[in-house]
Motif scaffolding. Structure first.
Motif, PDB file in Angstrom:
ATOM      1  N   ASN A 153      41.908  26.504  41.963  1.00  0.00           N
ATOM      2  CA  ASN A 153      41.046  26.718  43.122  1.00  0.00           C
ATOM      3  C   ASN A 153      41.608  26.017  44.350  1.00  0.00           C
ATOM      4  OD1 ASN A 153      38.688  28.310  42.288  1.00  0.00           O
ATOM      5  ND2 ASN A 153      38.259  26.607  40.889  1.00  0.00           N
ATOM      6  N   GLY A 154      41.248  26.505  45.510  1.00  0.00           N
ATOM      7  CA  GLY A 154      41.658  25.894  46.765  1.00  0.00           C
ATOM      8  C   GLY A 154      40.904  26.538  47.913  1.00  0.00           C
ATOM      9  N   ASP A 155      41.154  26.040  49.115  1.00  0.00           N
ATOM     10  CA  ASP A 155      40.415  26.527  50.281  1.00  0.00           C
ATOM     11  C   ASP A 155      40.616  28.023  50.528  1.00  0.00           C
ATOM     12  OD1 ASP A 155      39.818  23.845  50.551  1.00  0.00           O
ATOM     13  OD2 ASP A 155      40.174  23.808  52.711  1.00  0.00           O
ATOM     14  N   LYS A 156      41.862  28.487  50.429  1.00  0.00           N
ATOM     15  CA  LYS A 156      42.153  29.881  50.781  1.00  0.00           C
ATOM     16  C   LYS A 156      41.456  30.854  49.843  1.00  0.00           C
ATOM     17  CE  LYS A 156      46.623  28.994  53.000  1.00  0.00           C
ATOM     18  NZ  LYS A 156      48.104  29.234  52.947  1.00  0.00           N
ATOM     19  N   ARG A 157      41.567  30.612  48.535  1.00  0.00           N
ATOM     20  CA  ARG A 157      40.950  31.542  47.587  1.00  0.00           C
ATOM     21  C   ARG A 157      39.424  31.448  47.643  1.00  0.00           C
ATOM     22  NH1 ARG A 157      42.625  31.083  41.497  1.00  0.00           N
ATOM     23  NH2 ARG A 157      40.678  29.892  41.294  1.00  0.00           N
ATOM     24  N   THR A 158      38.905  30.252  47.909  1.00  0.00           N
ATOM     25  CA  THR A 158      37.457  30.097  48.021  1.00  0.00           C
ATOM     26  C   THR A 158      36.919  30.943  49.157  1.00  0.00           C
ATOM     27  OG1 THR A 158      37.502  27.856  47.101  1.00  0.00           O
ATOM     28  CG2 THR A 158      35.593  28.455  48.429  1.00  0.00           C
ATOM     29  N   ALA A 159      37.582  30.925  50.299  1.00  0.00           N
ATOM     30  CA  ALA A 159      37.141  31.738  51.442  1.00  0.00           C
ATOM     31  C   ALA A 159      37.256  33.226  51.125  1.00  0.00           C
ATOM     32  CB  ALA A 159      37.956  31.388  52.681  1.00  0.00           C
ATOM     33  N   ALA A 160      38.369  33.627  50.488  1.00  0.00           N
ATOM     34  CA  ALA A 160      38.577  35.042  50.163  1.00  0.00           C
ATOM     35  C   ALA A 160      37.540  35.533  49.157  1.00  0.00           C
ATOM     36  CB  ALA A 160      39.985  35.256  49.623  1.00  0.00           C
ATOM     37  N   ASP A 161      37.267  34.727  48.125  1.00  0.00           N
ATOM     38  CA  ASP A 161      36.277  35.118  47.118  1.00  0.00           C
ATOM     39  C   ASP A 161      34.869  35.139  47.708  1.00  0.00           C
ATOM     40  OD1 ASP A 161      38.193  35.462  45.207  1.00  0.00           O
ATOM     41  OD2 ASP A 161      37.608  33.768  43.950  1.00  0.00           O
ATOM     42  N   SER A 162      34.579  34.230  48.610  1.00  0.00           N
ATOM     43  CA  SER A 162      33.251  34.200  49.225  1.00  0.00           C
ATOM     44  C   SER A 162      33.035  35.415  50.119  1.00  0.00           C
ATOM     45  CB  SER A 162      33.067  32.910  50.033  1.00  0.00           C
ATOM     46  OG  SER A 162      33.076  31.780  49.182  1.00  0.00           O
ATOM     47  N   LEU A 163      34.089  35.844  50.814  1.00  0.00           N
ATOM     48  CA  LEU A 163      33.993  37.072  51.615  1.00  0.00           C
ATOM     49  C   LEU A 163      33.785  38.280  50.716  1.00  0.00           C
ATOM     50  CD1 LEU A 163      34.168  38.703  54.234  1.00  0.00           C
ATOM     51  CD2 LEU A 163      36.672  38.636  54.014  1.00  0.00           C
ATOM     52  N   ALA A 164      34.542  38.351  49.613  1.00  0.00           N
ATOM     53  CA  ALA A 164      34.374  39.446  48.655  1.00  0.00           C
ATOM     54  C   ALA A 164      32.961  39.444  48.085  1.00  0.00           C
ATOM     55  CB  ALA A 164      35.404  39.331  47.534  1.00  0.00           C
ATOM     56  N   PHE A 165      32.437  38.253  47.816  1.00  0.00           N
ATOM     57  CA  PHE A 165      31.072  38.136  47.311  1.00  0.00           C
ATOM     58  C   PHE A 165      30.079  38.736  48.296  1.00  0.00           C
ATOM     59  CE2 PHE A 165      27.101  35.857  47.903  1.00  0.00           C
ATOM     60  CZ  PHE A 165      26.478  36.042  46.673  1.00  0.00           C
ATOM     61  N   LEU A 166      30.177  38.357  49.567  1.00  0.00           N
ATOM     62  CA  LEU A 166      29.221  38.823  50.566  1.00  0.00           C
ATOM     63  C   LEU A 166      29.240  40.345  50.704  1.00  0.00           C
ATOM     64  CD1 LEU A 166      29.656  36.136  53.372  1.00  0.00           C
ATOM     65  CD2 LEU A 166      27.628  36.500  51.962  1.00  0.00           C
ATOM     66  N   LEU A 167      30.435  40.925  50.718  1.00  0.00           N
ATOM     67  CA  LEU A 167      30.546  42.377  50.869  1.00  0.00           C
ATOM     68  C   LEU A 167      29.913  43.095  49.682  1.00  0.00           C
ATOM     69  CD1 LEU A 167      34.168  42.544  52.316  1.00  0.00           C
ATOM     70  CD2 LEU A 167      32.040  43.019  53.554  1.00  0.00           C
ATOM     71  N   LYS A 168      30.145  42.580  48.473  1.00  0.00           N
ATOM     72  CA  LYS A 168      29.559  43.222  47.287  1.00  0.00           C
ATOM     73  C   LYS A 168      28.071  42.914  47.165  1.00  0.00           C
ATOM     74  CE  LYS A 168      33.695  43.789  44.474  1.00  0.00           C
ATOM     75  NZ  LYS A 168      34.267  43.704  43.115  1.00  0.00           N
ATOM     76  N   TRP A 169      27.690  41.702  47.545  1.00  0.00           N
ATOM     77  CA  TRP A 169      26.277  41.330  47.477  1.00  0.00           C
ATOM     78  C   TRP A 169      25.446  42.207  48.417  1.00  0.00           C
ATOM     79  CZ3 TRP A 169      22.508  39.428  50.773  1.00  0.00           C
ATOM     80  CH2 TRP A 169      21.370  38.881  50.158  1.00  0.00           C
ATOM     81  N   LEU A 170      25.990  42.533  49.572  1.00  0.00           N
ATOM     82  CA  LEU A 170      25.271  43.370  50.535  1.00  0.00           C
ATOM     83  C   LEU A 170      25.135  44.813  50.052  1.00  0.00           C
ATOM     84  CD1 LEU A 170      26.699  41.889  53.837  1.00  0.00           C
ATOM     85  CD2 LEU A 170      24.297  41.880  53.133  1.00  0.00           C
ATOM     86  N   GLU A 171      25.999  45.240  49.152  1.00  0.00           N
ATOM     87  CA  GLU A 171      25.805  46.543  48.522  1.00  0.00           C
ATOM     88  C   GLU A 171      24.603  46.496  47.582  1.00  0.00           C
ATOM     89  OE1 GLU A 171      27.381  49.376  49.225  1.00  0.00           O
ATOM     90  OE2 GLU A 171      28.379  48.200  50.811  1.00  0.00           O
ATOM     91  N   ARG A 172      24.379  45.348  46.967  1.00  0.00           N
ATOM     92  CA  ARG A 172      23.243  45.169  46.074  1.00  0.00           C
ATOM     93  C   ARG A 172      21.952  44.947  46.857  1.00  0.00           C
ATOM     94  NH1 ARG A 172      23.963  40.978  41.161  1.00  0.00           N
ATOM     95  NH2 ARG A 172      25.881  42.224  41.099  1.00  0.00           N
ATOM     96  N   PHE A 173      22.083  44.329  48.037  1.00  0.00           N
ATOM     97  CA  PHE A 173      20.924  44.055  48.895  1.00  0.00           C
ATOM     98  C   PHE A 173      21.138  44.700  50.269  1.00  0.00           C
ATOM     99  CE2 PHE A 173      20.705  40.814  45.671  1.00  0.00           C
ATOM    100  CZ  PHE A 173      19.350  40.595  45.462  1.00  0.00           C
ATOM    101  N   PRO A 174      21.134  46.027  50.326  1.00  0.00           N
ATOM    102  CA  PRO A 174      21.447  46.732  51.582  1.00  0.00           C
ATOM    103  C   PRO A 174      20.464  46.448  52.705  1.00  0.00           C
ATOM    104  CG  PRO A 174      20.556  48.257  49.950  1.00  0.00           C
ATOM    105  CD  PRO A 174      20.814  46.979  49.232  1.00  0.00           C
ATOM    106  N   GLN A 175      19.274  45.935  52.373  1.00  0.00           N
ATOM    107  CA  GLN A 175      18.301  45.636  53.427  1.00  0.00           C
ATOM    108  C   GLN A 175      18.777  44.525  54.353  1.00  0.00           C
ATOM    109  OE1 GLN A 175      17.924  45.042  50.142  1.00  0.00           O
ATOM    110  NE2 GLN A 175      16.415  43.423  49.701  1.00  0.00           N
ATOM    111  N   PHE A 176      19.819  43.784  53.928  1.00  0.00           N
ATOM    112  CA  PHE A 176      20.343  42.704  54.766  1.00  0.00           C
ATOM    113  C   PHE A 176      21.599  43.127  55.541  1.00  0.00           C
ATOM    114  CE2 PHE A 176      17.878  40.265  51.628  1.00  0.00           C
ATOM    115  CZ  PHE A 176      17.118  39.490  52.492  1.00  0.00           C
ATOM    116  N   LYS A 177      22.049  44.348  55.377  1.00  0.00           N
ATOM    117  CA  LYS A 177      23.215  44.810  56.142  1.00  0.00           C
ATOM    118  C   LYS A 177      22.882  44.820  57.636  1.00  0.00           C
ATOM    119  CE  LYS A 177      25.545  47.712  52.703  1.00  0.00           C
ATOM    120  NZ  LYS A 177      26.052  49.068  52.385  1.00  0.00           N
ATOM    121  N   GLY A 178      23.736  44.189  58.419  1.00  0.00           N
ATOM    122  CA  GLY A 178      23.519  44.142  59.860  1.00  0.00           C
ATOM    123  C   GLY A 178      22.477  43.130  60.296  1.00  0.00           C
TER     124      GLY A 178
END
Length: 485
Positions: A153-178
């Motif tokens: 683990n490190g800073d770079k992968r943590t940021a990349a994985d967190s961004l990937a999380f948000l994009l996929k999480w918003l597909e699960r919770f589309p009411q929060f898009k935008g």
């Protein structure tokens, strides 16, 4: 759950099979998965919650089988009109569920028996929908099917994985898009928060996608810049009478341009001496009782910037231990939809395995502040006293990342002052001090330790209200209803 690093196909199969173990079920339809993630009731919860909440996993890398655990707690009134706030604890290696939710800004706090809950009267879900994320993998209930991931683990992968999380999480919770979206955090979150903000801004610019509508970010008692962090820590400890003159001089000499992440053996030895001189106090909150169960905590805590917390209904320096009891209970894990096959044998608030194998950590994130300010993204820094930029908050009794460290870092940004230094108020009493800069607000919270919402929960709620509304901290005139005209 360890697979050879190269067996990507096998990892994908195990990843899919692992999800089939979910007690709440698994659906390929992301919106249906939202329904399955809903938490019905928590063990030890004797009160009715006026809000819905959801917990579960979001895959962020299918090749290696990485998945992050989240807990969304909706606003208690009219959640559709409220912004979304992401909370990140630091470490690196500490759980946002353990600290952010269970003893700081979340509604569900744990009593000393480790079995029952009480409702936090100052929960931030009074003003926002709060999303807690355990990041990176190996932290809390977040996991990987590739065991080597926990050692890389490190800073770079943590940021990349967190961004990937948000994009996929918003597909699960589309009411929060935008929806208006803010990122908050503390301690090593001083790296996580601006780095994720930077990743989002760059992603939005590259794709034109506005799914993640980032409006601002806030960090508390944050690791920011190695040189200024150390300089401020040593000055604070000396000024507070915690260490000797000689130790102060040697710390400045031997730890120059280093940090708690990048340190030498000679610096480590001086930190040990400083810890001995400080005695058995809690360096995260120097004027409150320490947990006597750990008599060597000053030495240990000075070396790692973990977001360790401590307070319940009344001040309890051993609160962290209550979380360990609660989140290791099988019925709690089941209620939160924790995957049995992926859960750690023993859940803990922070992972030494993750922190001791951290691979990349820049010596400063001040360049990221400049970049984000250039793109018009406000920040607030809060320190204990209180440091509140629209990325900074700070507590003034924290000896780990003290208000002096943050002020040195802010000075290094060389930002024009918009509103000069002044006191802010809560119910007619000084809550702390603040200064507005171009693109950043600094706020100190009077009498708070490393975890501002833990030690000064009411003031922290005032802080987040001001932050989300984009307004300055309240003045005495505003408190007593006197017009400036």
């Amino acid at each position: 759950m360890a697979n050879p690093k190269g067996s990507s196909f096998l990892s994908q199969i195990v990843f899919i099979l692992t999800f089939s173990y979910l007690g709440n079920g698994f659906s390929v339809d992301p919106v249906e998965q939202q329904r399955l993630d809903k938490v019905l009731k928590l063990p030890g919860q004797s009160f009715n919650a006026s809000f819905d909440h959801y917990a579960g996993y979001v895959p962020v890398n299918e090749e290696f089988g990485r998945a992050l655990f989240y807990w969304l707690i909706e606003a208690d009134e009219d959640p559709d009109s409220k912004p979304l706030v992401l909370w990140l604890n630091g470490g690196p290696g500490c759980s946002s569920i353990a600290y952010g939710e269970a003893e700081e800004i979340g509604p569900f706090h744990i009593r000393p028996d480790g079995k029952t809950l009480y409702l936090n009267p100052y929960s931030w879900n009074q003003v926002a929908n709060i999303l807690f994320l355990d990041s990176p993998v190996g932290v809390g209930f977040s996991y990987s099917n590739t065991s080597s991931d926990l050692l890389s683990n490190g800073d770079k992968r943590t940021a990349a994985d967190s961004l990937a999380f948000l994009l996929k999480w918003l597909e699960r919770f589309p009411q929060f898009k935008g929806r208006d979206f803010y990122i908050t955090g503390e301690s090593y979150g001083g790296h996580y928060v601006p780095q994720l903000s930077q990743a989002i801004v760059r992603y939005n610019l590259a794709t034109g996608d506005k799914t993640i509508n980032l409006k601002g970010y806030m960090v508390g008692n944050a690791l920011t810049d190695d040189f200024h962090d150390h300089l401020g820590v040593f000055q604070f400890m000396w000024a507070a009478g915690l260490i000797s003159d000689q130790t102060y001089k040697l710390l400045n000499l031997l730890c120059d341009f280093q940090s708690f992440i990048h340190s030498s053996s000679s610096c480590e030895k001086m930190l040990d001496i400083a810890g001995e001189e400080m005695g058995n106090i809690d360096p995260y909150s120097i004027f409150t009782p320490s947990c006597t169960a750990n008599v060597s905590q000053s030495n240990r805590l000075l070396k790692k910037v973990h977001a360790v917390g401590h307070v319940n209904e009344k001040y309890d320096p051993c609160t962290e231990k209550h979380s360990v009891v609660y989140f290791n209970r099988p019925e709690v894990r089941k209620a939160l939809h924790v995957i049995p096959a992926a859960a750690p044998a023993k859940w803990d608030t922070c992972s030494d395995l993750v922190s001791s194998n951290w691979k990349d950590s820049p010596r400063s994130v001040l360049d990221i502040y400049h970049e984000l300010i250039h793109h018009g993204l406000p920040s607030s820094i809060v320190m204990t006293l209180v440091l509140f930029v629209l990325p900074y908050k700070s507590g003034d009794t924290d000896a780990i990342i003290p208000v002096t460290s943050t002020r040195y870092s802010i000075d290094a940004l060389k930002l024009p002052t918009i509103t000069p230094w002044h006191a802010w108020y809560d119910e007619g009493q000084v809550g702390g001090w603040t200064q507005d800069y171009a693109g950043l607000t600094f706020v100190s919270v009077r009498g708070a330790g490393h975890e501002v919402p833990l030690h000064r929960p009411k003031l922290a709620l005032t802080l987040i209200k001001s932050f989300l509304s984009g307004s300055s901290m309240p003045t005495l005139k505003e408190q007593v209803g006197i017009s400036d005209s």
